[in-house]
Design a protein around this motif. Structure first.
Motif, PDB file in Angstrom:
ATOM      1  N   GLY A  85       4.925 -25.946  21.124  1.00 13.74           N
ATOM      2  CA  GLY A  85       4.037 -24.979  20.530  1.00 13.74           C
ATOM      3  C   GLY A  85       4.427 -24.521  19.146  1.00 13.74           C
ATOM      4  N   MET A  86       5.627 -24.844  18.714  1.00 12.72           N
ATOM      5  CA  MET A  86       6.064 -24.494  17.363  1.00 12.72           C
ATOM      6  C   MET A  86       5.648 -25.596  16.384  1.00 12.72           C
ATOM      7  SD  MET A  86       9.876 -23.014  18.212  1.00 12.72           S
ATOM      8  CE  MET A  86      10.393 -24.582  18.914  1.00 12.72           C
ATOM      9  N   GLN A  87       5.594 -25.248  15.118  1.00 14.99           N
ATOM     10  CA  GLN A  87       5.154 -26.180  14.079  1.00 14.99           C
ATOM     11  C   GLN A  87       6.198 -26.263  12.970  1.00 14.99           C
ATOM     12  OE1 GLN A  87       1.247 -24.934  12.796  1.00 14.99           O
ATOM     13  NE2 GLN A  87       0.579 -24.536  14.905  1.00 14.99           N
ATOM     14  N   PRO A  88       7.293 -26.987  13.223  1.00 14.75           N
ATOM     15  CA  PRO A  88       8.336 -27.046  12.190  1.00 14.75           C
ATOM     16  C   PRO A  88       7.927 -27.853  10.974  1.00 14.75           C
ATOM     17  CG  PRO A  88       8.874 -28.502  14.011  1.00 14.75           C
ATOM     18  CD  PRO A  88       7.656 -27.740  14.435  1.00 14.75           C
ATOM     19  N   ILE A  89       6.998 -28.761  11.124  1.00 14.80           N
ATOM     20  CA  ILE A  89       6.571 -29.606   9.995  1.00 14.80           C
ATOM     21  C   ILE A  89       5.049 -29.582   9.925  1.00 14.80           C
ATOM     22  CG2 ILE A  89       6.525 -31.932   9.035  1.00 14.80           C
ATOM     23  CD1 ILE A  89       9.197 -32.464  10.342  1.00 14.80           C
ATOM     24  N   ASN A  90       4.538 -29.273   8.747  1.00 14.91           N
ATOM     25  CA  ASN A  90       3.095 -29.326   8.494  1.00 14.91           C
ATOM     26  C   ASN A  90       2.924 -29.608   7.002  1.00 14.91           C
ATOM     27  OD1 ASN A  90       0.342 -29.160   8.460  1.00 14.91           O
ATOM     28  ND2 ASN A  90       0.223 -27.096   9.331  1.00 14.91           N
ATOM     29  N   ILE A  91       2.881 -30.888   6.657  1.00 19.65           N
ATOM     30  CA  ILE A  91       2.910 -31.326   5.257  1.00 19.65           C
ATOM     31  C   ILE A  91       1.615 -32.044   4.929  1.00 19.65           C
ATOM     32  CG2 ILE A  91       4.152 -32.708   3.561  1.00 19.65           C
ATOM     33  CD1 ILE A  91       6.635 -32.480   5.285  1.00 19.65           C
ATOM     34  N   SER A  92       1.048 -31.774   3.778  1.00 16.60           N
ATOM     35  CA  SER A  92      -0.138 -32.468   3.269  1.00 16.60           C
ATOM     36  C   SER A  92       0.254 -33.253   2.028  1.00 16.60           C
ATOM     37  CB  SER A  92      -1.259 -31.481   2.926  1.00 16.60           C
ATOM     38  OG  SER A  92      -1.711 -30.824   4.092  1.00 16.60           O
ATOM     39  N   LEU A  93      -0.183 -34.502   1.963  1.00 15.56           N
ATOM     40  CA  LEU A  93       0.158 -35.391   0.862  1.00 15.56           C
ATOM     41  C   LEU A  93      -1.118 -35.999   0.291  1.00 15.56           C
ATOM     42  CD1 LEU A  93       3.188 -37.345   2.417  1.00 15.56           C
ATOM     43  CD2 LEU A  93       3.301 -35.417   0.832  1.00 15.56           C
ATOM     44  N   ASP A  94      -1.151 -36.112  -1.050  1.00 19.71           N
ATOM     45  CA  ASP A  94      -2.232 -36.825  -1.723  1.00 19.71           C
ATOM     46  C   ASP A  94      -1.772 -38.265  -1.921  1.00 19.71           C
ATOM     47  OD1 ASP A  94      -4.368 -37.715  -3.114  1.00 19.71           O
ATOM     48  OD2 ASP A  94      -4.116 -36.397  -4.853  1.00 19.71           O
ATOM     49  N   LEU A  95      -2.345 -39.169  -1.124  1.00 23.22           N
ATOM     50  CA  LEU A  95      -1.886 -40.556  -1.162  1.00 23.22           C
ATOM     51  C   LEU A  95      -2.095 -41.202  -2.525  1.00 23.22           C
ATOM     52  CD1 LEU A  95      -2.999 -41.915   2.327  1.00 23.22           C
ATOM     53  CD2 LEU A  95      -0.842 -40.885   1.653  1.00 23.22           C
ATOM     54  N   CYS A  96      -2.962 -40.651  -3.373  1.00 20.91           N
ATOM     55  CA  CYS A  96      -3.160 -41.215  -4.707  1.00 20.91           C
ATOM     56  C   CYS A  96      -1.992 -40.919  -5.635  1.00 20.91           C
ATOM     57  CB  CYS A  96      -4.451 -40.667  -5.331  1.00 20.91           C
ATOM     58  SG  CYS A  96      -5.950 -41.197  -4.458  1.00 20.91           S
ATOM     59  N   SER A  97      -1.128 -39.935  -5.243  1.00 19.37           N
ATOM     60  CA  SER A  97      -0.012 -39.550  -6.103  1.00 19.37           C
ATOM     61  C   SER A  97       1.317 -40.085  -5.619  1.00 19.37           C
ATOM     62  CB  SER A  97       0.055 -38.024  -6.214  1.00 19.37           C
ATOM     63  OG  SER A  97       0.252 -37.446  -4.922  1.00 19.37           O
ATOM     64  N   VAL A  98       1.337 -40.865  -4.566  1.00 23.86           N
ATOM     65  CA  VAL A  98       2.588 -41.417  -4.033  1.00 23.86           C
ATOM     66  C   VAL A  98       2.533 -42.933  -4.122  1.00 23.86           C
ATOM     67  CG1 VAL A  98       2.967 -39.459  -2.494  1.00 23.86           C
ATOM     68  CG2 VAL A  98       1.719 -41.464  -1.678  1.00 23.86           C
ATOM     69  N   LEU A  99       3.693 -43.526  -4.166  1.00 21.18           N
ATOM     70  CA  LEU A  99       3.843 -44.990  -4.228  1.00 21.18           C
ATOM     71  C   LEU A  99       3.053 -45.588  -5.382  1.00 21.18           C
ATOM     72  CD1 LEU A  99       3.626 -45.889  -0.413  1.00 21.18           C
ATOM     73  CD2 LEU A  99       5.670 -45.523  -1.807  1.00 21.18           C
TER      74      LEU A  99
END
Length: 744
Positions: A85-99
């Motif tokens: 029930g806990m949320q230690p990770i909640n990350i949003s990434l813009d795939l156009c800005s990576v790799l």
């Protein structure tokens, strides 16, 4: 000698090194245990999705096979981790800005690859995962990847993957060890059941019912923590649900039978892991309500592609979702929900065949021994007693199988699936009723309303555990089993009500045991009360798993661990009790104290030899005693504790005169404490006219003239009593008649 000791040391050292390497083999790792779509796929199709995170070097190992099929899709990714029930990770990434923009737009080709990548220090994953996540069994955690179109905001793909750390309370060794020890208890019960009142069969039934209770406690419509559900699966064999593969021959045969008799087998061959099909409101997902809206999208035609065969789509409106209770339990054991009854029914038929075959083989062995043995009388008694003994074990087998049969018969009636399965369920119910109900009827008749003791051996499974006046207690247990089976099967959509009703049933059963105290000994009553308290406490703790209570995941896991510990301790206590009844501890005591026993036998043999010499001397002395004595003197000889009186007894006056026609008294007691009178009068009587009293007879006349006297010619002395034959004269006057007897 030296080489053998050296080899022993080398073996011990090798074993220690192997154990150390085995302990170090389990690294702190989190890996995916199941994968499913949480939204109908449109642009991203997944065939394989295996990812593992290793804490030691903060690296990620992956093996992914996926494909993007729609052109010009620009998406942003959201990575969400849920742990209890806990949320230690909640990350949003813009795939156009990576790799370097390689994923913007998504390439339209199949991607298959595996690698191990060490995470950079900027992505601090280690600090966000608590250390207990690597050690707690049956971890309740899942990761979710959501791809959202940056232009329209539409969810293009949603994937959920449950995580595991490799630890679980579901262990194959637990099922095998409990099954093996139960088989040993059965062998002991069969070996000791020839003795009337043996405790081994009773304790075997108590143990088997306990294992069935543990397994059945995972069948309710509750939101169980994964740790407790996995623990109950270890005992599914006690219900007839043996762990197997959905592709096993038995499951394929059942599917074929149902398909030809009106059964719906459309969703039976869904290739996903049972965990991936669990309702998202239940463990191990515990998805917040805000994430359930992801499944509201429309289905895509791409779902029909063969590439989706390994990954199931599970949304809030999906028809293949496994609900709480028997569906999740059966599928976790490798049995499709609609195949649960047929699997238990076929297991029961195999069990019945084994029981009948074993009883027939035993009877054949008895007949063979009768023909070859020299002791014909003993074999004849065994042959005559064998049918009752066999019927008693048939009744025990029926009582052992009634709980699972009732549960899954009632469950099959709620499915309305195959007409053959429903027909078999009716047949199973009638068969089990015909095996059990007549026994209680005969018990009621033979005991005349449970008031008299029953001597029939075939009713021992019902009567042996209880006292005669409490022999109806077995009916209470059967009624409780019937009630619990009906609650489990028919109330699967109301988990909270199920838990409350079962708690009430166990409380009433425990109260009846405490009030009635039906067993023969206090120890048996204490054990029965202990088992009843365990069942009642565990039923009360199950109430906390009701979905309507919305208890937080961590408290539910704690309660599940407590339940696991309580049931485990109870099983250990029952096994120790059975080992005691088997005589294992007495054998160990004899083996450990063998020397002392031998010393005691030597001392005992010496004392017995002295006793035999002394008794032989007494026997020689007794040969000199004259045995020519009257019955009265022989009575005096047998009762040396009552010494002969030092004076001649005169008479004993009757309290009232005897009239004609009165019954002659048979017992007379002298007023003197030293007298040996009070025995039966001689049997030979003579009736004649009364004689006038003489001076030689010291009789005491009654006021009414009638007198009763018992006298001898001279005072009794030891010498005259043992060595001299004398005459005893009894005389009594009754209204003009004289009763006299003279015995040589």
């Amino acid at each position: 000698m030296f080489f053998s000791v050296a080899r022993l040391r080398l073996s011990i050292l090798s074993a220690l090194i192997f154990a150390h390497s085995f302990a170090q083999a389990h690294e702190n790792t989190l890996f995916t245990s199941s994968v499913s779509y949480c939204s109908p796929p449109e642009s991203l199709l997944i065939q394989q999705f295996d990812i593992a995170y290793i804490e030691k070097n903060t690296s990620v190992v992956f093996n992914v096979s996926a494909a993007s099929v729609l052109p010009d899709i620009r998406v942003s990714a959201n990575i969400f981790l849920n742990v209890y029930g806990m949320q230690p990770i909640n990350i949003s990434l813009d795939l156009c800005s990576v790799l370097g923009g390689a994923l913007c737009p998504l390439p339209t080709y199949n991607f298959t690859g595996s690698d191990s990548i060490r995470l950079p220090s900027s992505i601090d994953v280690a600090s966000r995962i608590p250390a207990i996540a690597y050690k707690i069994p049956d971890l309740e955690a899942f990761a979710q990847l959501t791809l959202t179109d940056v232009n329209t905001g539409k969810v293009r793909a949603c994937v959920q993957a449950t995580l595991s750390n490799g630890w679980s309370t579901r262990q194959t060794a637990v099922g095998r060890s409990t099954g093996g020890l139960t088989l040993a208890a059965l062998v002991s019960a069969v070996a000791q059941s020839h003795a009337v009142g043996s405790l081994a069969p009773v304790r075997f039934m108590d143990l088997f019912y306990l294992l069935q209770t543990i397994a059945a406690s995972g069948l309710l419509g509750l939101n169980y923590p994964s740790v407790f559900r996995a623990f109950t699966i270890n005992f599914s064999w006690a219900l007839g649900l043996f762990i197997q593969s959905p592709e096993s021959s038995m499951q394929r045969s059942i599917n074929s039978l149902r398909a030809h008799t009106g059964g719906n087998v459309a969703g039976d061959d869904d290739g996903g892991n049972p965990i991936s099909l669990v309702n998202r409101k239940l463990s191990p997902f515990n998805v917040p309500a805000s994430l359930l809206s992801l499944g509201n999208g429309t289905a895509s035609p791409l779902e029909d592609m063969q590439i989706l065969a390994q990954v199931a789509t599970v949304t809030e409106d999906s028809s293949n979702v496994l609900q709480a209770g028997i569906p999740i339990y059966a599928n976790t054991a490798g049995v499709v929900t609609a195949n649960a009854f047929m699997t238990v029914f076929l297991s029961w038929l195999i069990f019945v065949a084994i029981v009948l075959g074993a009883l027939a083989l035993g009877f054949a062995v008895v007949l063979a021994l009768r023909r070859t043995s020299r002791s014909k009388e003993t074999c004849d008694r065994i042959v005559m007693a064998y049918p009752s003994w066999a019927r008693a074990w048939c009744l025990r087998a029926s009582l052992a199988s009634v709980f699972p049969i009732l549960i899954f018969v009632f469950w099959q009636w709620t499915l309305k699936d195959s007409w053959v399965a429903i027909l078999f369920s009716v047949f199973a119910l009638l068969a089990i009723s015909a095996l059990i109900l007549p026994s209680f009827y005969f018990l009621f008749r033979q005991t005349r309303g449970f008031k008299e003791e029953v001597s029939s051996r075939q009713l021992e499974p019902i009567t042996a555990p209880y006292r005669t006046s409490r022999s109806y207690t077995g009916i209470l247990f059967v009624v409780a089993i019937l009630v619990k089976a009906a609650i489990t099967a028919f109330g699967h959509t109301h988990g909270f009500l199920q838990a409350i009703l079962i708690l009430v049933t166990e409380t009433l059963l425990l109260g009846s045991i405490i009030v009635l105290r039906p067993h023969h000994t206090r120890g048996a009553d204490v054990l029965s009360v202990f088992l009843g308290i365990v069942r009642m406490i565990c039923a009360g703790l199950l109430v906390a798993f009701a979905t309507s209570l919305r208890l937080a995941p961590i408290p539910r896991v704690v309660i599940g661990c407590i339940l696991t510990v309580i049931f485990s301790i109870t099983v250990v206590v029952m096994f120790i009790n059975i080992l005691v009844n088997m005589g294992l501890f007495r054998l160990m005591k004899y083996a450990l104290c063998f020397g002392r026993h031998r010393e005691g036998r030597r001392l005992g043999s010496k004392s017995s030899s002295l006793d035999s010499l002394e008794s032989g001397k007494k026997g020689l002395d007794e040969k000199n005693v004259d045995t020519s004595m009257t019955p009265a003197s022989s009575y005096l000889f047998k009762r040396p504790a009552n010494p002969s009186p030092t004076h001649t007894p005169t008479s004993t006056s009757l309290p009232s005169p005897l009239t004609a026609g009165s019954a002659v008294p048979s017992m007379f007691t002298h007023s003197t404490e030293d007298s040996t009178l009070g025995e039966m009068l001689p049997r030979r009587w003579s009736f004649q006219h009364s004689r006038p009293p003489s001076g030689s007879t010291s009789s005491a006349a009654s006021p009414n003239g009638g007198a009763f006297s018992l006298f001898t010619g001279s005072p009794q002395t030891p010498s005259s009593t043992l060595g001299t034959p004398r005459q005893h004269r009894l005389s009594m006057s009754v209204e003009g008649h004289h009763i006299d007897e003279t015995r040589p």
